[in-house]
Design an enzyme around this catalytic site. Sequence first.
Site, PDB file in Angstrom:
ATOM      1  N   SER A  92      -6.330   2.845  -6.665  1.00 42.19           N
ATOM      2  CA  SER A  92      -5.886   4.027  -6.298  1.00 42.19           C
ATOM      3  C   SER A  92      -5.847   4.961  -7.596  1.00 42.19           C
ATOM      4  O   SER A  92      -5.665   4.619  -8.758  1.00 42.19           O
ATOM      5  CB  SER A  92      -4.481   4.121  -5.723  1.00 42.19           C
ATOM      6  OG  SER A  92      -3.868   5.268  -5.561  1.00 42.19           O
TER       7      SER A  92
ATOM      8  N   TYR B  66       4.036   0.174  -5.632  1.00 41.69           N
ATOM      9  CA  TYR B  66       2.659   0.338  -5.329  1.00 41.69           C
ATOM     10  C   TYR B  66       1.548   0.518  -6.247  1.00 41.69           C
ATOM     11  O   TYR B  66       0.827  -0.267  -6.283  1.00 41.69           O
ATOM     12  CB  TYR B  66       2.599   1.652  -4.182  1.00 41.69           C
ATOM     13  CG  TYR B  66       1.190   1.939  -3.947  1.00 41.69           C
ATOM     14  CD1 TYR B  66       0.680   0.800  -2.968  1.00 41.69           C
ATOM     15  CD2 TYR B  66       0.559   2.931  -4.074  1.00 41.69           C
ATOM     16  CE1 TYR B  66      -0.737   1.080  -2.646  1.00 41.69           C
ATOM     17  CE2 TYR B  66      -0.671   3.092  -3.881  1.00 41.69           C
ATOM     18  CZ  TYR B  66      -1.178   2.568  -2.997  1.00 41.69           C
ATOM     19  OH  TYR B  66      -2.632   2.594  -2.588  1.00 41.69           O
TER      20      TYR B  66
ATOM     21  N   LYS C  41      -1.677  -2.059  -7.532  1.00 37.82           N
ATOM     22  CA  LYS C  41      -3.221  -1.659  -7.754  1.00 37.82           C
ATOM     23  C   LYS C  41      -3.340  -1.985  -9.411  1.00 37.82           C
ATOM     24  O   LYS C  41      -4.533  -2.568  -9.550  1.00 37.82           O
ATOM     25  CB  LYS C  41      -3.198  -0.245  -7.445  1.00 37.82           C
ATOM     26  CG  LYS C  41      -3.111   0.117  -6.174  1.00 37.82           C
ATOM     27  CD  LYS C  41      -3.940  -0.498  -5.204  1.00 37.82           C
ATOM     28  CE  LYS C  41      -3.785  -0.408  -3.817  1.00 37.82           C
ATOM     29  NZ  LYS C  41      -4.542  -1.080  -2.715  1.00 37.82           N
TER      30      LYS C  41
HETATM   31  P1  NAD Z   1      -4.032   1.148   6.242  1.00 32.27           P
HETATM   32  O1  NAD Z   1      -2.683   0.477   6.185  1.00 32.27           O
HETATM   33  O2  NAD Z   1      -4.615   1.861   7.492  1.00 32.27           O
HETATM   34  O3  NAD Z   1      -5.029  -0.181   6.134  1.00 32.27           O
HETATM   35  C1  NAD Z   1      -4.622  -1.307   5.462  1.00 32.27           C
HETATM   36  C2  NAD Z   1      -4.638  -2.571   6.641  1.00 32.27           C
HETATM   37  O4  NAD Z   1      -4.456  -3.734   5.855  1.00 32.27           O
HETATM   38  C3  NAD Z   1      -3.862  -2.385   7.999  1.00 32.27           C
HETATM   39  O5  NAD Z   1      -4.559  -2.437   8.991  1.00 32.27           O
HETATM   40  C4  NAD Z   1      -2.881  -3.578   7.544  1.00 32.27           C
HETATM   41  O6  NAD Z   1      -2.721  -3.958   9.181  1.00 32.27           O
HETATM   42  C5  NAD Z   1      -3.745  -4.481   6.899  1.00 32.27           C
HETATM   43  N1  NAD Z   1      -2.748  -5.397   6.033  1.00 32.27           N
HETATM   44  C6  NAD Z   1      -1.786  -5.104   5.246  1.00 32.27           C
HETATM   45  N2  NAD Z   1      -1.328  -6.287   4.656  1.00 32.27           N
HETATM   46  C7  NAD Z   1      -1.852  -7.172   5.259  1.00 32.27           C
HETATM   47  C8  NAD Z   1      -1.969  -8.768   5.183  1.00 32.27           C
HETATM   48  N3  NAD Z   1      -0.970  -9.388   4.163  1.00 32.27           N
HETATM   49  N4  NAD Z   1      -2.931  -9.436   5.777  1.00 32.27           N
HETATM   50  C9  NAD Z   1      -3.720  -8.942   6.510  1.00 32.27           C
HETATM   51  N5  NAD Z   1      -3.817  -7.691   6.839  1.00 32.27           N
HETATM   52  C10 NAD Z   1      -3.008  -6.868   5.924  1.00 32.27           C
HETATM   53  O7  NAD Z   1      -4.573   1.698   4.720  1.00 32.27           O
HETATM   54  P2  NAD Z   1      -5.631   2.569   4.282  1.00 32.27           P
HETATM   55  O8  NAD Z   1      -5.306   4.104   4.377  1.00 32.27           O
HETATM   56  O9  NAD Z   1      -6.855   2.295   5.363  1.00 32.27           O
HETATM   57  O10 NAD Z   1      -5.828   2.047   2.878  1.00 32.27           O
HETATM   58  C11 NAD Z   1      -6.688   0.727   2.765  1.00 32.27           C
HETATM   59  C12 NAD Z   1      -6.453   0.682   1.181  1.00 32.27           C
HETATM   60  O11 NAD Z   1      -6.746   1.553   0.678  1.00 32.27           O
HETATM   61  C13 NAD Z   1      -5.106  -0.115   0.752  1.00 32.27           C
HETATM   62  O12 NAD Z   1      -5.170  -0.912   0.068  1.00 32.27           O
HETATM   63  C14 NAD Z   1      -4.599   1.047   0.324  1.00 32.27           C
HETATM   64  O13 NAD Z   1      -3.538   0.928  -0.760  1.00 32.27           O
HETATM   65  C15 NAD Z   1      -5.740   1.607  -0.467  1.00 32.27           C
HETATM   66  N6  NAD Z   1      -5.694   3.264  -0.719  1.00 32.27           N
HETATM   67  C16 NAD Z   1      -5.241   4.250   0.114  1.00 32.27           C
HETATM   68  C17 NAD Z   1      -5.075   5.518  -0.005  1.00 32.27           C
HETATM   69  C18 NAD Z   1      -4.832   6.445   1.042  1.00 32.27           C
HETATM   70  O14 NAD Z   1      -4.594   7.573   0.625  1.00 32.27           O
HETATM   71  N7  NAD Z   1      -5.059   6.087   2.354  1.00 32.27           N
HETATM   72  C19 NAD Z   1      -5.362   6.055  -1.333  1.00 32.27           C
HETATM   73  C20 NAD Z   1      -5.589   4.888  -2.282  1.00 32.27           C
HETATM   74  C21 NAD Z   1      -5.880   3.602  -2.089  1.00 32.27           C
HETATM   75  N1  UFG Z   2       2.543  17.657   0.629  1.00 27.93           N
HETATM   76  C1  UFG Z   2       3.433  18.588   1.081  1.00 27.93           C
HETATM   77  N2  UFG Z   2       4.231  18.265   2.235  1.00 27.93           N
HETATM   78  C2  UFG Z   2       4.092  17.107   2.751  1.00 27.93           C
HETATM   79  C3  UFG Z   2       3.119  16.261   2.442  1.00 27.93           C
HETATM   80  C4  UFG Z   2       2.597  16.282   1.196  1.00 27.93           C
HETATM   81  O1  UFG Z   2       3.743  19.528   0.601  1.00 27.93           O
HETATM   82  O2  UFG Z   2       4.686  17.109   4.090  1.00 27.93           O
HETATM   83  C5  UFG Z   2       2.221  18.104  -0.906  1.00 27.93           C
HETATM   84  C6  UFG Z   2       2.483  17.115  -1.697  1.00 27.93           C
HETATM   85  O3  UFG Z   2       3.648  17.345  -2.447  1.00 27.93           O
HETATM   86  C7  UFG Z   2       1.040  16.764  -2.378  1.00 27.93           C
HETATM   87  C8  UFG Z   2       0.064  16.898  -1.589  1.00 27.93           C
HETATM   88  O4  UFG Z   2       0.508  17.651  -0.408  1.00 27.93           O
HETATM   89  O5  UFG Z   2       1.034  18.133  -3.551  1.00 27.93           O
HETATM   90  C9  UFG Z   2      -0.491  15.982  -1.156  1.00 27.93           C
HETATM   91  O6  UFG Z   2       0.299  14.884  -0.813  1.00 27.93           O
HETATM   92  P1  UFG Z   2      -0.029  13.420  -0.010  1.00 27.93           P
HETATM   93  O7  UFG Z   2       1.452  13.007   0.164  1.00 27.93           O
HETATM   94  O8  UFG Z   2      -0.893  13.790   1.078  1.00 27.93           O
HETATM   95  O9  UFG Z   2      -0.694  12.392  -1.078  1.00 27.93           O
HETATM   96  P2  UFG Z   2      -0.348  12.198  -2.487  1.00 27.93           P
HETATM   97  O10 UFG Z   2      -1.387  12.675  -3.397  1.00 27.93           O
HETATM   98  O11 UFG Z   2       1.114  12.472  -2.953  1.00 27.93           O
HETATM   99  O12 UFG Z   2      -0.671  10.402  -2.445  1.00 27.93           O
HETATM  100  C10 UFG Z   2      -1.808  10.188  -2.190  1.00 27.93           C
HETATM  101  C11 UFG Z   2      -1.693   8.668  -1.668  1.00 27.93           C
HETATM  102  C12 UFG Z   2      -0.890   7.796  -2.367  1.00 27.93           C
HETATM  103  C13 UFG Z   2      -1.738   7.381  -3.558  1.00 27.93           C
HETATM  104  C14 UFG Z   2      -1.956   8.898  -4.437  1.00 27.93           C
HETATM  105  C15 UFG Z   2      -2.693   8.630  -5.344  1.00 27.93           C
HETATM  106  O13 UFG Z   2      -0.848   8.838  -0.293  1.00 27.93           O
HETATM  107  O14 UFG Z   2      -1.080   6.324  -1.733  1.00 27.93           O
HETATM  108  O15 UFG Z   2      -2.625   9.975  -3.492  1.00 27.93           O
HETATM  109  O16 UFG Z   2      -2.951   9.804  -6.074  1.00 27.93           O
HETATM  110  F1  UFG Z   2      -1.116   6.659  -4.500  1.00 27.93           F
END
Ligand code: NAD
Ligand code: UFG
Length: 337
Positions: free
Chosen positions: A128, A152, A156
Amino acid sequence: MENTKYVLVTGGAGFIGSHTCVELIESGYMPVIIDNLSNSKIESLARLKKITGVDIPFYQEDVRNREALDMILDKYPCVAAIHFAGYKAVGESVAKPIEYYQNNLGCTLTLCEALTAHNVKRVVFSSSATVYREGDEVPLKEEYELGCTNPYGWTKYMSEQMFRDLCVADKEWSAVLLRYFNPIGAHKSGIIGEEPNGIPNNLMPYVAKVANGELKELRVFGNDYDTVDGTGVRDYIHVVDLAKAHVLAIGYACENTGAVAINVGTGRGYSVLEVVAAFEKATGQAVPYAIVDRRPGDLAEVVASPEKASALLGFKAQYGIDDMCEDAWRFEHNLNK
Ligand code: NAD
Ligand code: UFG
């Protein structure tokens, strides 16, 4: 089947994992999903079948369960693994650090052991943008020094380090550490998308619920940042583009050894108000908002340098902010039909 290119997909029922399964199938791979459904629903599987026509092998198991992993890897000779499974809520990780370290690091450790035992030595890992330090100049480059501000992020950071160490110890290993920026949007079919439990924390799912009337107004967290209009700027990337980057990363891992970190973003930032305007334009729906205080821990601007992804993977995002908004809305709309 003998020539099937199986890819183990941990967390494959989730948001990014499910989109990646679609792209894997389109590129000739067969995903094998292990997911304990702690943050996703069993309906994901039926939806994936609807899109792809394929019954993807699925195991409702915890990735920390070594026996389950051994059973799956015995049955399916995988060419590689993509490791999505983990918890992902930054705020929750501050309140429940041990649960985050236990789950996220436990999954990575057990997976590494099982893959090594089965001689599967290629992995693509969900890292991330949160591993970058506060205050560094944007666009963020992979060689910057890292540092995190929440548990978190540390999970990572530590998982990345485990993969790097593994690649030093065993030269046959290949690990592609994809640092995602802000994935949003949904598959064009409107069948799969982001479905957070409860009130969304993230901007796009929140905006979509304001647009459909489920939530009253968006709270914009601060308009006094040093950005184009004072609101926070992020590098939003369409989840289908991100999914395609994983397929490219598998190809890269098959051709190269060692560990490499690669940003996956577009290189272009949008402010919160720019996202709201793009959403209103793309969907025709009004998004009322109010400016409130900054959210603790938020940064002014988080934008990727996309050059390494282009050079090493040949990756370039195809979809723009309008597609991201349209597709997120189509999914939200279908959910409520
Ligand atoms: P998500 O929660 O939709 O998907 C993660 C999946 O992992 C879920 O289906 C959950 O049930 C499963 N899971 C969690 N713990 C588990 C375990 N112990 N055993 C088996 N399954 C398990 O999240 P996502 O948005 O699809 O994110 C996927 C990955 O990408 C995550 O590792 C997250 O940290 C990373 N990531 C996401 C974002 C984002 O903004 N969505 C940004 C950066 C990194
Ligand atoms: N924001 C608002 N109102 C809301 C939600 C978000 O103004 O209700 C703003 C936040 O302040 C930020 C932007 O929208 O400026 C994006 O916010 P998000 O919560 O959508 O995303 P973040 O960038 O805070 O976080 C995301 C992922 C994290 C990851 C991070 C890495 O959710 O898991 O990017 O940069 F760690």
